[in-house]
Design a protein around this motif. Structure first.
Motif, PDB file in Angstrom:
ATOM      1  N   ALA A  77      44.024  49.368  43.086  1.00  0.00           N
ATOM      2  CA  ALA A  77      43.676  50.496  43.954  1.00  0.00           C
ATOM      3  C   ALA A  77      42.177  50.759  43.935  1.00  0.00           C
ATOM      4  O   ALA A  77      41.584  51.116  44.965  1.00  0.00           O
ATOM      5  N   THR A  78      41.546  50.573  42.786  1.00  0.00           N
ATOM      6  CA  THR A  78      40.091  50.755  42.702  1.00  0.00           C
ATOM      7  C   THR A  78      39.369  49.747  43.572  1.00  0.00           C
ATOM      8  O   THR A  78      38.417  50.090  44.298  1.00  0.00           O
ATOM      9  N   TYR A  79      39.800  48.503  43.501  1.00  0.00           N
ATOM     10  CA  TYR A  79      39.194  47.478  44.354  1.00  0.00           C
ATOM     11  C   TYR A  79      39.421  47.784  45.837  1.00  0.00           C
ATOM     12  O   TYR A  79      38.540  47.554  46.671  1.00  0.00           O
ATOM     13  N   ALA A  80      40.598  48.312  46.160  1.00  0.00           N
ATOM     14  CA  ALA A  80      40.869  48.661  47.559  1.00  0.00           C
ATOM     15  C   ALA A  80      39.977  49.803  48.018  1.00  0.00           C
ATOM     16  O   ALA A  80      39.470  49.800  49.153  1.00  0.00           O
ATOM     17  N   GLY A 373      41.200  41.419  42.281  1.00  0.00           N
ATOM     18  CA  GLY A 373      40.114  42.203  42.844  1.00  0.00           C
ATOM     19  C   GLY A 373      39.124  41.396  43.658  1.00  0.00           C
ATOM     20  O   GLY A 373      38.737  41.800  44.759  1.00  0.00           O
ATOM     21  N   THR A 374      38.700  40.228  43.130  1.00  0.00           N
ATOM     22  CA  THR A 374      37.718  39.423  43.857  1.00  0.00           C
ATOM     23  C   THR A 374      38.264  38.979  45.199  1.00  0.00           C
ATOM     24  O   THR A 374      37.567  39.052  46.219  1.00  0.00           O
ATOM     25  N   ALA A 375      39.507  38.519  45.210  1.00  0.00           N
ATOM     26  CA  ALA A 375      40.111  38.048  46.458  1.00  0.00           C
ATOM     27  C   ALA A 375      40.238  39.178  47.473  1.00  0.00           C
ATOM     28  O   ALA A 375      39.968  38.991  48.664  1.00  0.00           O
ATOM     29  N   LEU A 376      40.622  40.370  47.018  1.00  0.00           N
ATOM     30  CA  LEU A 376      40.777  41.493  47.938  1.00  0.00           C
ATOM     31  C   LEU A 376      39.430  41.905  48.524  1.00  0.00           C
ATOM     32  O   LEU A 376      39.303  42.131  49.740  1.00  0.00           O
ATOM     33  N   LEU A 377      38.406  42.007  47.682  1.00  0.00           N
ATOM     34  CA  LEU A 377      37.087  42.431  48.153  1.00  0.00           C
ATOM     35  C   LEU A 377      36.512  41.443  49.159  1.00  0.00           C
ATOM     36  O   LEU A 377      35.993  41.836  50.213  1.00  0.00           O
TER      37      LEU A 377
END
Length: 418
Positions: A77-80, A373-377
């Motif tokens: 959720a933080t990465y989102a 996280g890396t993939a989402l960002l």
């Protein structure tokens, strides 16, 4: 005799204030339908991903962090919360900005990937050296290379637009630079990511109009390189041979464990699913339940209906990207839309195909949905670049037409005044 009193004229409004008003209003002009289709589908997939990461990771999170069952979901959720504003900000940038920084981003991404494969900073996960750890931070430079290739392809295709029908002057330089960046990821042994990146490079060239005969040789060379790297690792060969042999159709506790329990999870879900949060496979039966095999948890908890909805969302995403590709007014816009289309939708097809048993286990996440996280960002950032193309493809032509109309009106008024 007294003269009549003078009436003061109102001060003339400077033209700059009118221009400023037009600029302020321009910031709120309505966007294109394709813009909102892409944005809405992306946000829906991210929201669905957060829900499913919470559900699929709750057991492993509790085991790894002394009863903290939500730490993985909170991390995602933080990465989102970071990635969505980054996507919206990227959607406001102009094409010239992306073209100016394309080479720089590619150089930085390749330098970071070189640290992964050539220094002790590289971290091995699941048999692949694809992570970089700098202090407390750990991330995947290969995901940054994907974004860099999107921007770089847009730049280089724009510059070589007149030579794309020639292999020597047009295609070869693109393949050498792009293939070199992909080769750095190949040195780490992550064949799944390499396959997605190679498909993105060649698929983009095909979608923007490069003839297939010019891409045959790169396809053959890539297939040979893929096979050589595959046979160089015993772990990868076991996964491939397990997929090819019949014993994976029977219960197996070794190489077929993951794909079999993914199938069990899908079968357990049936049509309507066992209910959100009620998966049995996530209780340490299915490895990577919140990442590579999150589609199996979706199928188990939400059933066939939920799985079809997810597939349908990626179909809508593909339609939105294809429409932007078709209507983009510049070579840069068409290229970045094609690259993100092949990347995101192609990777989704590979991930879902692995869970369904169509492909061997390749270790690629489901874009926008899986934990990571890396993939989402990087995926959100790349979609933001496409949003900057899709904001309003017809705006430049309409602005030029309005400017011409204003000039014609002023000329008419001037002629009448004379």
């Amino acid at each position: 005799m007294t003269s009549p009193p003078r009436t003061s004229r109102p001060p003339k409004r400077p033209e700059s204030s009118g221009l400023a008003a037009r600029i302020r209003l321009g910031a709120f002009r309505p966007e294109s339908k394709d813009y909102f289709l892409l944005l809405g589908t992306t946000l829906f997939l991210v929201l669905l991903g957060l829900i499913m990461v919470l559900s699929s990771s709750i057991v492993e999170s509790g085991l790894e962090n002394d009863g903290d069952f939500t730490w993985r979901a909170l991390q995602q959720a933080t990465y989102a919360l970071i990635g969505v504003p980054v996507m919206l900000l990227a959607g406001r940038m102009r094409e010239g900005f992306w073209m100016r920084i394309a080479w720089l981003v590619l150089a930085i991404a390749c330098a970071l990937q070189l640290l992964v494969v050539a220094t002790p900073l590289g971290v091995e996960v699941g048999g692949n050296t694809n992570w970089l750890r700098i202090g407390p931070v750990q991330f995947q430079p290969s995901e940054l290379i994907k974004v860099a290739l999107v921007l770089w392809l847009g730049l280089i295709v724009t510059k070589k637009q007149e030579h794309l029908h020639e292999f020597g002057q047009g295609i070869m330089p693109i393949l050498l630079v792009g293939g070199g960046a992909i080769g750095l990821v190949l040195l780490g042994g992550d064949l799944g990511t390499v396959m997605v990146m190679a498909a993105m490079l060649l698929g983009t060239l095909f979608l923007i109009g490069v003839r297939l005969r010019l891409l045959v040789i790169p396809l053959v060379v890539g297939a040979i390189a893929f096979w050589l790297v595959a046979i160089s690792s015993e772990n990868r060969m076991r996964r491939i041979t397990a997929f090819l042999h019949e014993h994976c159709t029977q219960y197996d506790t070794a190489d077929c464990w993951q794909i079999q329990h993914g199938t069990f999870a899908l079968a357990n879900g049936g049509i309507f699913g066992v209910g959100l949060g009620n998966s049995a496979a996530k209780w340490s039966w299915l490895p990577a339940a919140d990442n590579d095999f999150i589609f199996a948890i979706i199928g188990e908890e939400l059933g066939l209906i939920g799985a079809v909805v997810v597939i349908g969302l990626f179909v809508v995403l593909a339609i939105a990207l294809a429409r932007i590709l078709r209507t983009a007014p510049t070579p840069f816009g068409r290229t970045v839309a094609a690259a993100v289309l092949v990347w995101v939708v192609g990777q989704a097809c590979v991930n879902i195909g692995v869970v369904l048993g169509v492909f061997p286990v390749l270790g690629v996440p489901l874009p926008l949905v899986s934990a990571g996280g890396t993939a989402l960002l990087t995926t959100l950032f790349a979609i933001g670049v496409v949003l900057s193309v899709a904001r309003d493809p017809g705006a430049p032509a309409r602005a030029a037409a309005r400017a011409e109309q204003r000039r014609a009106t002023r000329a008419t008024r001037t002629a009448r005044g004379r």
